[in-house]
Design an enzyme around this catalytic site. Sequence first.
Site, PDB file in Angstrom:
ATOM      1  N   TYR A 147       0.845  -1.204   0.000  1.00 55.34           N
ATOM      2  CA  TYR A 147       0.000   0.000   0.000  1.00 55.34           C
ATOM      3  C   TYR A 147       0.882   1.256   0.000  1.00 55.34           C
ATOM      4  O   TYR A 147       1.699   1.439   0.903  1.00 55.34           O
ATOM      5  CB  TYR A 147      -0.873  -0.048   1.247  1.00 55.34           C
ATOM      6  CG  TYR A 147      -1.560   1.211   1.691  1.00 55.34           C
ATOM      7  CD1 TYR A 147      -1.428   1.661   3.003  1.00 55.34           C
ATOM      8  CD2 TYR A 147      -2.383   1.938   0.840  1.00 55.34           C
ATOM      9  CE1 TYR A 147      -2.076   2.794   3.453  1.00 55.34           C
ATOM     10  CE2 TYR A 147      -3.039   3.082   1.281  1.00 55.34           C
ATOM     11  CZ  TYR A 147      -2.882   3.510   2.583  1.00 55.34           C
ATOM     12  OH  TYR A 147      -3.526   4.633   3.029  1.00 55.34           O
ATOM     13  N   ASP A 232      -1.703  -6.260   9.263  1.00 63.00           N
ATOM     14  CA  ASP A 232      -2.748  -5.277   9.006  1.00 63.00           C
ATOM     15  C   ASP A 232      -3.895  -6.021   8.336  1.00 63.00           C
ATOM     16  O   ASP A 232      -3.793  -6.399   7.165  1.00 63.00           O
ATOM     17  CB  ASP A 232      -2.198  -4.163   8.107  1.00 63.00           C
ATOM     18  CG  ASP A 232      -3.210  -3.042   7.882  1.00 63.00           C
ATOM     19  OD1 ASP A 232      -4.421  -3.273   8.123  1.00 63.00           O
ATOM     20  OD2 ASP A 232      -2.811  -1.956   7.448  1.00 63.00           O
ATOM     21  N   ILE A 234      -7.023  -5.067   7.727  1.00 61.66           N
ATOM     22  CA  ILE A 234      -8.077  -4.109   7.409  1.00 61.66           C
ATOM     23  C   ILE A 234      -9.086  -4.639   6.387  1.00 61.66           C
ATOM     24  O   ILE A 234     -10.237  -4.220   6.362  1.00 61.66           O
ATOM     25  CB  ILE A 234      -7.465  -2.764   6.935  1.00 61.66           C
ATOM     26  CG1 ILE A 234      -8.496  -1.653   6.909  1.00 61.66           C
ATOM     27  CG2 ILE A 234      -6.785  -2.931   5.582  1.00 61.66           C
ATOM     28  CD1 ILE A 234      -7.909  -0.295   6.528  1.00 61.66           C
ATOM     29  N   LYS A 273     -12.854  -0.307   5.315  1.00 58.46           N
ATOM     30  CA  LYS A 273     -12.991  -1.129   4.113  1.00 58.46           C
ATOM     31  C   LYS A 273     -14.151  -2.116   4.231  1.00 58.46           C
ATOM     32  O   LYS A 273     -14.966  -2.238   3.334  1.00 58.46           O
ATOM     33  CB  LYS A 273     -11.690  -1.910   3.840  1.00 58.46           C
ATOM     34  CG  LYS A 273     -10.454  -1.045   3.847  1.00 58.46           C
ATOM     35  CD  LYS A 273     -10.428  -0.058   2.698  1.00 58.46           C
ATOM     36  CE  LYS A 273      -9.200   0.828   2.792  1.00 58.46           C
ATOM     37  NZ  LYS A 273      -9.148   1.866   1.758  1.00 58.46           N
TER      38      LYS A 273
END
Lengths: 466, 480
Positions: A147, A232, A234, A273
């Site tokens: 990312y 992570d 998410i 998200k």
Amino acid sequence: MKQSQLSTKATCNSHGQDSSYFLGWEEYEKNPYDEIRNPEGIIQMGLAENQLSFDIIEEWLKENPDVALFKRDNVSVFRELALFQDYHGMPAFKESLAEFMSLIRGNKVRFDPNKLVLTAGATSANETLMFCLADPREAFLLPTPYYPGFDRDLKWRTGVEIIPIHCSSSNGFQITETAVEDAYKRAQKRNVKVKGVLITNPSNPLGTTVSRSELHMLLRFVAAKGIHLISDEIYSGTVFDSPAFVSISEAITEIENYNKILDQVHIVYSLSKDLGLPGFRIGAIYSCNETVVAAATKMSSFGLVSSQTQHLLAAMLSDEKFTKKYISENHKRLKERYDMLVSGLGDAGIQCLDSNAALFCWVDMRHLLSSKTKEGEIKLWKKILYEVGLNVSPGSSCHCTEPGWFRVCFANMSQETLELAMYRLKAFVDSSKQSKVCCKSVRESMKSLSKWVFRLSPSHCDESNR
Amino acid sequence: MGSGNEQHLLSKIATNNGHGENSSYFDGWKAYDCDPYHPTQNPQGVIQMGLAENQLSFDLVEEWLKKNPKASICTAEGISKFKDTAIFQDYHGLPAFRNAIAKFMEKVRRGRAKIDPERIVMSAGATGALEMIVFCLADPGDAFLVPTPYYPAFDRDLRWRTGAQLVPIVCESSNNFKITRVALESAYEKAQEANIKVKGLIITNPSNPLGTVLDRETLRSILGFINEKNIHLVCDEIYAATVFSHPPFIGISEMIEEDTKFNRDLIHVLYSLSKDMGFPGFRIGIVYSYNDVVVNCARKMSSFGLVSTQTQHLIALMLSDEEFMENITAENARRLAARHDLFTQGLARVGINCLKSNAGLFCWMDLRSLLKDATIEAEIALWHIIVNEVKLNVSPGSSFHCSEPGWFRVCFANMDDETMNVALQRIHTFVSQVNGAAQSSKKKHWQRSLRLSFPSLRFEDVTTTPGIMSPHSPLVHAPI
């Protein structure tokens, strides 16, 4: 004004905003696609947002008016909320968040609300973990591609470095032990102290879930080196196809003597998200390390979640009927979208990495490059941006080592817009096969194409009649 | 936990005391948490007077909310905005929010300064704003000058993760803690001598903990000083709308519009709705800088602490209701004035003076005459008595880095009238007991006589009283 009068942070480029990832956004802002007002505009496919399931949330809100009016059991709680700034967070919210996280993992793991730290978004959670786990000039290893926002979130104000773990398409960008060891050695050569590894699972930008064996390998690696592992997660609620999501919280229990490394493993989460609520700034850190939880909790003062938002989400997430319905319906819709994108790309002769999660595809356009270099990729990217009218994210902005890969989002637009995007792309590919074609005629042919698509699309007609 | 190995595994920041919470000043909070006052369930409990919250005008806000259901994006009236608001994560903030904040800030400055919405940068609370401006202006090791006494959490907010330093500008009661040019120069010189690079000056106006506003002369002198040294000026104006009597608040924005010779690139304002409106839970902080590079940088940094759009939406609607804001600002000031007068007059009746103040949510109480001697130890001893025996959690001046022992900050806007009266009654009782003891045993030291004054209460009784948790008292762990 002399530049030396501000901090180094204010005058350097570590915020990463000069990268192409953000430049594409800027171009989109100047000329955004709108079905009616700007049908020639740029379609935003660089934004990993989940806009598919708001109706389910809105339905829930209609059925639960109390929450909206700052009430609980018909009593006004406005004052209580307005004053609540306890950095331990609202107990009711943390409990329901912990439940939600469990539900996403098929209830295979349970989360303790007391090990949760609330932060203003995952952006803040990731930065906070860096402040807790590393000193300036120390490093975290990250598998590429990653990312683009990590360059800012992990490094900018913390002074921490990112050292890439190179992954390649030869094995579907899986994280190999060799690649991890190699990254670690590179750090040692430069005398940079590695404090941990950070992975995103499911992956951004790949859209794949990390396999159980990769997770075991990483856990053993961090155990051996005595360093941290941040996962992570998410996108954990966006896994719409097999293989099933394996959280680090599940994988760790399968490692021998895992109690010894519990203090080294941390999870980052957010509702941006899965629930599509990036504006509400709801992030969290989960850790069994008491010192980390204590320090991160104090640091969360710099970015607490609004109590108004905690109150809303506490009520929403504690409604099991809602959460179960949302998760399953959301998966269904994401899969439909994914299939549509893959099929549309396929029609244009473009392949994607086989993926099962997240809000985007990792698209292989290596065959469309004029040269297999970063420059070739940026040239192609600009063509796609300005001539095709699609803002996609070039792999180089995600630090991918192989030019020609692009991240293309599919969940932040209507179905019609996605179809239009696919038509535009196909037209571009078809016309690029003819070697001598000028830019103008490509654009002309696409103008008439988009009008044609416009008129034929049945649901658009419905909309105009509303 | 905290083993040698682990210390090595975590960062220095995570394992040092930069958060400031190991300080003994948290004893007062702990005493309150274990034994919080409640009028019926725990009438002997500790009354919280260490929390600078504005709880006086919620009824007005609640009335407004009832009339404006579309201010919430979750109601039937507001739901059409839900999706757009929920996906909006642009760090510029909702235009309506920025515009409303700008208008409100102008109003608070009585229209004497223009506030440009394009310069407004969000942060999650003033805590976030403070840290952010330091990240923009200073590198690790750089320093800010701060007049004493100052808000204790500055030590954490300005230094902990940024690595910046604070150099105190010592202010004294002899001239009502005025920030003099001499004091400014002296602090600056001290920094130079210690080879510390001074990047700026931070002032809080109106002042916490003094509750006073800066006059024109002082502001001009400060501006002259920072211009001459070419250092930044950060003005924390978080209490701007809590001014309840004369003299009026003069924002730094007004000063630089009046006098254009000052370098605007050095001027930055911090604001929040936590004190003026009483909304600390909603985390609405603002950085307003006159320096374009700083606005740009701060805006990118604000990603680490944006205001929830759900809250932005609510605030945008509320603050742009001009009639409502006019009413609530005036009524709030009236209620603060009334509360301030009730408290200071109640104290005056037993011979306790406060620094003359006209703003803020607290008084700066002078208890120097009750100290055995003018030392921090004596101040802390007195403080423990006030917390544990008088059962009032007040804040000792040393926690604000006050150079003179004996001053205490006492908050008055975070409770109802009845509780205020109970607090005053307890103070009256305490003072008369002290006076009584002093009269009967003149030769004994104040400390020993104090023990005799409370024969029915042993220190052990205080510490072993089982805590009764009041459901109405929020267990607030975040400092001040």
